[in-house]
Design an enzyme around this catalytic site. Structure first.
Site: not given
Length: 256
Positions: A142, A155
């Site tokens: 990401s 995350y």
């Protein structure tokens, strides 16, 4: 790499980016897709949509937090459907909260699914790819694997770890003719993202754009694929103006 005529295994394929990648591979003429996710019904729906395009599909309902289940599923899949040329690790979960308010079970779920499950399935398939002297592994990280985000600490940690893991693996597996790629999309309009409070000034992109960027990056043999102009701008700003960028991240973070 051209995916036409290949066999690929995609985790997290029942929705979001994983589903979009599966559909894009089908449009590009892939021969066989092995789709992995927990939700059996959603997998069946995706499989039906892809089979209508003339592509062979096999679904594997597997919980990536269960290492024994992964071992059994991959052994059976390889025995029945080899060679598998391409692995796309797309499965992931995200929970949002200030770290001091984070609940341990949610931290464990993110680490287990995003990182340990990905490493487990990669190890199993990479060993087999090494024996066949051919393969490509795509690990979906990401933008948060380059730029840490407030309220998304665990995350971000898993996505940073994926970047480092992929870089190390790229060097280790090169002698086995295995390409290892990191895909780094910016915020993407998926079911998972819709459950989060968005950062100010960030414009989500579509899963289809991410999938198209992956196909293009594979064709060009890119080792790292940043997706979206926001990703390039954010990584450049953090590198050149780290203190200013940190203040901007603080201002853009949602109130929790």
């Amino acid at each position: 790499m051209n995916v036409k005529g290949k066999t690929a295994l995609i985790t997290g394929a029942s929705r979001g980016i994983g589903k979009a990648i599966a559909l894009e591979f089908a449009r590009q003429g892939i021969k066989h897709l092995l789709l992995v996710a927990r939700d059996r019904q959603k997998l069946a729906d995706v499989a039906q949509e892809i089979e209508a395009k003339g592509v062979k599909v096999t679904t594997l309902s597997v919980d990536l937090s269960q290492s024994s289940a992964i071992n059994i599923a991959i052994a059976q899949a390889w025995r029945t459907h080899r060679p598998i040329h391409l692995l796309v690790n797309c499965a992931g979960v995200a929970h949002q909260a200030p770290f001091l308010e984070t609940k341990l079970p949610k931290v464990e779920e993110e680490i287990t699914t995003n990182l340990l499950g990905m490493m487990t399935i990669t190890r199993l398939l990479a060993k087999r790819m090494a024996r066949q002297k051919e393969g490509t592994i795509v690990n979906v990280s990401s933008l948060m694997g380059k730029v840490a985000a407030p309220t998304m600490s665990t995350y971000s940690a898993t996505k940073f770890a994926i970047v480092g893991f992929t870089q190390a693996l790229r060097s280790e597996l090169a002698s086995h003719n295995i390409q290892v790629v990191t895909l780094l999309p910016t915020l993407t309009d998926t079911d998972m993202a819709r459950g989060l409070k968005l950062f100010r000034w960030v414009m989500p992109m579509t899963p289809e754009k991410v999938a198209q960027a992956l196909v293009s990056g594979l064709y060009n043999n890119s080792g790292e694929i940043l997706v979206g102009w926001q990703s390039y701008l954010a990584t450049w700003c953090q590198r050149i103006f780290p203190q200013l960028f940190q203040r901007l991240m603080k201002l853009s973070a949602p109130s929790m």
